[in-house]
Design an enzyme around this catalytic site. Structure first.
Site, PDB file in Angstrom:
ATOM      1  N   ASP A 169       0.875  -1.161   0.000  1.00 25.10           N
ATOM      2  CA  ASP A 169       0.000   0.000   0.000  1.00 25.10           C
ATOM      3  C   ASP A 169       0.914   1.212   0.000  1.00 25.10           C
ATOM      4  OD1 ASP A 169      -1.638   2.150   0.519  1.00 25.10           O
ATOM      5  OD2 ASP A 169      -2.591   1.287   2.285  1.00 25.10           O
ATOM      6  N   ASN A 174       3.984   2.634 -10.743  1.00 22.59           N
ATOM      7  CA  ASN A 174       2.793   2.671 -11.597  1.00 22.59           C
ATOM      8  C   ASN A 174       1.518   2.958 -10.824  1.00 22.59           C
ATOM      9  OD1 ASN A 174       1.066   1.755 -14.059  1.00 22.59           O
ATOM     10  ND2 ASN A 174       0.438   0.384 -12.386  1.00 22.59           N
ATOM     11  N   TYR A 227      -6.056  15.484 -10.090  1.00 23.86           N
ATOM     12  CA  TYR A 227      -5.247  14.515 -10.838  1.00 23.86           C
ATOM     13  C   TYR A 227      -4.146  15.184 -11.655  1.00 23.86           C
ATOM     14  CZ  TYR A 227      -3.908  10.836 -14.084  1.00 23.86           C
ATOM     15  OH  TYR A 227      -3.195   9.936 -14.838  1.00 23.86           O
ATOM     16  N   LYS A 278       0.225  14.908 -11.336  1.00 26.82           N
ATOM     17  CA  LYS A 278       1.181  14.428 -12.332  1.00 26.82           C
ATOM     18  C   LYS A 278       2.221  15.506 -12.663  1.00 26.82           C
ATOM     19  CE  LYS A 278      -0.473  10.295 -12.666  1.00 26.82           C
ATOM     20  NZ  LYS A 278       0.279   9.143 -12.117  1.00 26.82           N
ATOM     21  N   THR A 324      -8.533   0.896 -19.822  1.00 23.45           N
ATOM     22  CA  THR A 324      -8.494   0.141 -18.564  1.00 23.45           C
ATOM     23  C   THR A 324      -9.662   0.608 -17.716  1.00 23.45           C
ATOM     24  OG1 THR A 324      -7.163   1.775 -17.364  1.00 23.45           O
ATOM     25  CG2 THR A 324      -5.958   0.102 -18.617  1.00 23.45           C
TER      26      THR A 324
END
Length: 241
Positions: free
Chosen positions: A64, A91, A164, A168, A199
């Site tokens: 985790d 990842n 988000y 990044k 995905t």
């Protein structure tokens, strides 16, 4: 312990599904032993079984990325099993909730923002630093951070996602900091964008397969010693910061 053979070992975080699983497949196919890092016990073991059925030397690691204790235990488990780490692919990542304007900058839910940063940025630092002693034992250690062109301040792709996308951007920046720190060492650190991959992360709306998305990460995880450092890449080459 130290490896008595030349088998390279890679840790892929969030490797139980999607791009992470495809990266594990790809590295395993070229001879890496793959540590499958994932939180969920059942999904992790299922992923390991699938990889082994394909002939990949894989083992599961409970991980985790938001937990100091979990990450420390994962590093200890990899040390016991492999003795060193040749490649780390960070990842694991989350998109964060978007309902109710949670990622509209004008109504940004700060709890969502914190959760995304905890996984996508702090999680990468936590895992990378815990694995550095193992990476330092390798002849040609490589670290790959899975980013997104949504974090590019130049390109500003996709819809506004005020948790988000900045996560990044920050990940790209910390990647550059690591690369500067390791400039005179064998450790090569880069970030990459897998593209818009089908995905569960994208609701299976992407135009690319997980294998296509994994290709750039696999390439960066196996760079030669004179390969690029501290860059941001996709299949086409350099991505603008």
């Amino acid at each position: 312990m130290d490896r008595v053979d030349d088998t390279k070992t890679a840790l892929v975080t969030g490797a139980n599904k999607g791009i992470g699983f495809a990266i594990a497949q790809g590295l395993g196919a070229i001879g890496f032993t793959v540590a499958v890092g994932a939180r969920d016990d059942a999904r992790r073991e299922k992923a390991v079984e699938r990889l082994r059925a394909e002939g990949v030397d894989a083992f599961g690691v409970a991980l985790d990325v938001t937990s100091d204790d979990s990450v420390a235990a994962a590093a200890a488990a990899i040390e016991r099993t492999a003795g060193r780490l040749d490649a780390l692919v960070n990842n694991a990542g989350i998109g964060g909730r978007v309902d109710g304007g949670a990622q509209d900058p004008t109504t940004l839910d700060l709890d969502v923002f914190r959760a995304v940063l905890e996984t996508n940025v702090l999680g990468v630092v936590r895992v990378t630093n815990a694995m550095l002693p193992l990476l330092s034992r390798a002849d040609a250690p490589r670290v790959v951070n899975m980013s997104s062109n949504m974090g590019s301040l130049t390109l500003q792709t996709g819809p506004p996602l005020a948790a988000y996308a900045p996560s990044k951007t920050m990940l790209n920046s910390i990647t550059a900091q690591y690369a500067r720190r390791f400039a005179d060492t064998p450790i090569i650190v880069n970030a990459c964008c897998p593209g818009y991959v089908a995905t569960d992360f994208t609701g299976f709306n992407g135009s690319r397969t997980p294998q296509q998305g994994a290709a750039i990460a696999i390439r960066l995880a196996t760079l030669p010693d004179d390969g690029p450092r501290g860059g941001f890449f996709d299949d086409e080459g350099v991505v603008a910061w």
